[in-house]
Structures are given as structure tokens and as C-alpha cells.
Design a protein around this motif. Sequence first.
Motif, PDB file in Angstrom:
ATOM      1  N   ALA A  70       0.833  -1.210   0.000  1.00 45.44           N
ATOM      2  CA  ALA A  70       0.000   0.000   0.000  1.00 45.44           C
ATOM      3  C   ALA A  70       0.863   1.254   0.000  1.00 45.44           C
ATOM      4  CB  ALA A  70      -0.930  -0.008   1.215  1.00 45.44           C
ATOM      5  N   ALA A  71       1.926   1.253   0.804  1.00 43.52           N
ATOM      6  CA  ALA A  71       2.823   2.412   0.854  1.00 43.52           C
ATOM      7  C   ALA A  71       3.520   2.616  -0.477  1.00 43.52           C
ATOM      8  CB  ALA A  71       3.855   2.219   1.973  1.00 43.52           C
ATOM      9  N   ALA A  72       3.915   1.520  -1.133  1.00 46.29           N
ATOM     10  CA  ALA A  72       4.599   1.642  -2.418  1.00 46.29           C
ATOM     11  C   ALA A  72       3.683   2.255  -3.478  1.00 46.29           C
ATOM     12  CB  ALA A  72       5.085   0.269  -2.877  1.00 46.29           C
ATOM     13  N   VAL A  73       2.442   1.799  -3.534  1.00 45.01           N
ATOM     14  CA  VAL A  73       1.495   2.323  -4.530  1.00 45.01           C
ATOM     15  C   VAL A  73       1.210   3.808  -4.281  1.00 45.01           C
ATOM     16  CG1 VAL A  73      -0.871   2.162  -5.398  1.00 45.01           C
ATOM     17  CG2 VAL A  73       0.440   0.073  -4.945  1.00 45.01           C
ATOM     18  N   VAL A  74       0.887   4.151  -3.031  1.00 41.53           N
ATOM     19  CA  VAL A  74       0.563   5.534  -2.692  1.00 41.53           C
ATOM     20  C   VAL A  74       1.792   6.430  -2.834  1.00 41.53           C
ATOM     21  CG1 VAL A  74      -0.181   7.077  -0.831  1.00 41.53           C
ATOM     22  CG2 VAL A  74      -1.319   4.873  -1.164  1.00 41.53           C
ATOM     23  N   GLY A  75       2.947   5.954  -2.354  1.00 42.40           N
ATOM     24  CA  GLY A  75       4.159   6.763  -2.394  1.00 42.40           C
ATOM     25  C   GLY A  75       4.617   7.070  -3.810  1.00 42.40           C
ATOM     26  N   VAL A  76       4.598   6.074  -4.682  1.00 39.95           N
ATOM     27  CA  VAL A  76       5.021   6.299  -6.069  1.00 39.95           C
ATOM     28  C   VAL A  76       4.031   7.198  -6.791  1.00 39.95           C
ATOM     29  CG1 VAL A  76       5.430   5.182  -8.293  1.00 39.95           C
ATOM     30  CG2 VAL A  76       6.355   4.158  -6.207  1.00 39.95           C
ATOM     31  N   ILE A 134       9.497   6.383   0.321  1.00 38.14           N
ATOM     32  CA  ILE A 134       9.129   6.079  -1.070  1.00 38.14           C
ATOM     33  C   ILE A 134       8.645   7.346  -1.765  1.00 38.14           C
ATOM     34  CG2 ILE A 134       7.642   4.692  -2.555  1.00 38.14           C
ATOM     35  CD1 ILE A 134       7.468   2.650  -0.268  1.00 38.14           C
ATOM     36  N   LEU A 135       7.761   8.083  -1.107  1.00 36.00           N
ATOM     37  CA  LEU A 135       7.197   9.297  -1.699  1.00 36.00           C
ATOM     38  C   LEU A 135       8.285  10.332  -1.971  1.00 36.00           C
ATOM     39  CD1 LEU A 135       3.928  11.029  -0.511  1.00 36.00           C
ATOM     40  CD2 LEU A 135       5.928  12.378  -1.086  1.00 36.00           C
ATOM     41  N   LEU A 136       9.124  10.596  -0.983  1.00 30.86           N
ATOM     42  CA  LEU A 136      10.140  11.643  -1.126  1.00 30.86           C
ATOM     43  C   LEU A 136      11.193  11.270  -2.161  1.00 30.86           C
ATOM     44  CD1 LEU A 136      10.542  12.615   2.625  1.00 30.86           C
ATOM     45  CD2 LEU A 136       9.293  13.855   0.859  1.00 30.86           C
ATOM     46  N   ILE A 176      13.557   5.528  -6.721  1.00 27.61           N
ATOM     47  CA  ILE A 176      12.370   4.865  -6.182  1.00 27.61           C
ATOM     48  C   ILE A 176      12.779   3.613  -5.416  1.00 27.61           C
ATOM     49  CG2 ILE A 176      10.257   3.627  -6.793  1.00 27.61           C
ATOM     50  CD1 ILE A 176       9.936   5.550  -9.152  1.00 27.61           C
ATOM     51  N   PHE A 177      13.702   2.837  -5.975  1.00 27.88           N
ATOM     52  CA  PHE A 177      14.150   1.622  -5.290  1.00 27.88           C
ATOM     53  C   PHE A 177      14.959   1.954  -4.047  1.00 27.88           C
ATOM     54  CE2 PHE A 177      12.665  -0.860  -8.795  1.00 27.88           C
ATOM     55  CZ  PHE A 177      12.492  -2.138  -8.265  1.00 27.88           C
ATOM     56  N   ALA A 178      15.651   3.079  -4.048  1.00 28.88           N
ATOM     57  CA  ALA A 178      16.332   3.512  -2.825  1.00 28.88           C
ATOM     58  C   ALA A 178      15.311   3.774  -1.715  1.00 28.88           C
ATOM     59  CB  ALA A 178      17.160   4.767  -3.094  1.00 28.88           C
TER      60      ALA A 178
END
Length: 259
Positions: A70-76, A134-136, A176-178
Motif C-alpha cells: 500500500a505504501a509503495a502504490v501511494v508513495g510512487v 518512497i514518496l520523497l 524509487i528503489f532507494a
Amino acid sequence: MKRALARLLFVLGLPALLFTLWWVASEGSTNVYWPSLRTILRTFPDVWTGERLRGDVLPSVLRLLGGYTAAAVVGVALGAVIGSYRSVRAVCEPVLEFLRALPPPVLIPVIMLFAGIGDTMRIVVIASGCVWPILLNTAEGVRALDSVMSETARSYGITGTARLRRVVLRSASPQIFAGLRQALSIGIILMVISEMFAAGNGLGFTIVQFQRGFAIPDMWTGILLLGLLGFLLSVLFQLVERRVLGWYHGRRAVTRRSP
């Protein structure tokens, strides 16, 4: 083959050294709270049976994957929008800095009021902490898009979703992977913390129960299992990263070889 063997030795070398030091330092220990590694390893198979792995470890991993995904989807998604538009970034930046400064464990009582005390609460807690790196990182990666690449894509008619997927996100994928790598370690920590609040199973819950029952060797087996789980997830993440970012690592290798 030699490179793969050397990489394996490099990955396993430090953990093996730390385990050896732990074994030597704790051997013969009579401290109730610091049992020897020999005792912990002898206790491990008796504690972590197949039934306990299904009842405690599997739910923890599923919660971690749910919150992390969920964090990955929202953050990206949000990072791509914030990084693409300067006006959006100017409006959102103060709010993001404020929310990022709030430690996720502090929000657990608030999240419990809205999400209850079930798995939903624990997934939300994990997601609320994982989303920020992830977002930043996504926003910074999108901001750093090369202007020449952007203009070239526009001149070839690559716009809309195709531009976002093939140009913007691909260019930002190393950062993004970082962010995803940082979020993974945060997610494991929050997984354990969230399971210490009104939980009935999970690694965090079980470790606390062992501690409250003064089953100290059993508690240490849970800590050891948690470390092994983190190590395995890190190795798995590196394998995925190597595959997805093969073009990036290949370009860096060529750059290092060139004079």
C-alpha cells in the motif's frame, strides 16, 4: 561462477563473523537475561514449530507485505505527481514535512480509534511509516528527470501514460528503489511495534509474551528469527532490484570501466 561465489561469501561473511563473536562472548554465560547462543539455538526448534510459524510468523509477513505494498502504490503515485508539478510541490511540501516528522508509533492510538484493533490497524501503521521514504525519493527522482530526455520524448510524441511509464518512472526508478529499500527496514520495525498493541498473534506479540513470562531463551529465539527474516527479505529485495534495474547497474559498470 566465481563472481557469484565471491558475492555469496561477501553477503554471508559479516553475519558469520557476528555469530561467531556472539557465540564466543556468550559461551558459559550464567546471566539469566543473557543466555549463551548455544542455549538459544538449542531452544529454537522447540519454540518455532510449524504450527507457530503458521500462527505467528505468517500473519506478520502478510501484514508487512500488505502495508508495504500500500505504501509503495501511494508513495510512487503521489511522488510522481508532486515531482512533476512545481505548484503542487510548493503547496504540499510544508504539510509533507509536518506529517513526516510524526513518528508512526505515536499515531497508533489515533489509528486504533478509526481502524479498530485488528489487522487493518497494523497494516495502516506499517503503511504510514513506509510511505515517506518512497514518496520523497520518487518526487526527487521525478524532479531530476533530464530535460533533454524529456524534450526528446515529447518530440517523438511520447506523452501521457506512455511518457510517465517509459520515461519518467524509468528515469526515477533508481531513486524509487532507494526509497523502497529504506521503507522495508522501517516496515519490519513497525510490524513488530504494531503487534505489541492489542494483538493476539504475530512476532512482536509472541516476543513480548515470552518476555512477560520470563521465558528469556524463547524471547531471544524470537529476536533471532526476526533478524533472519529481515536478512532474507533484504536479500530477496536485492535480487528483485538487480533484475529490474539491470540496465542501470550495467550502465554504471560501463561508466566505471571507461577512462
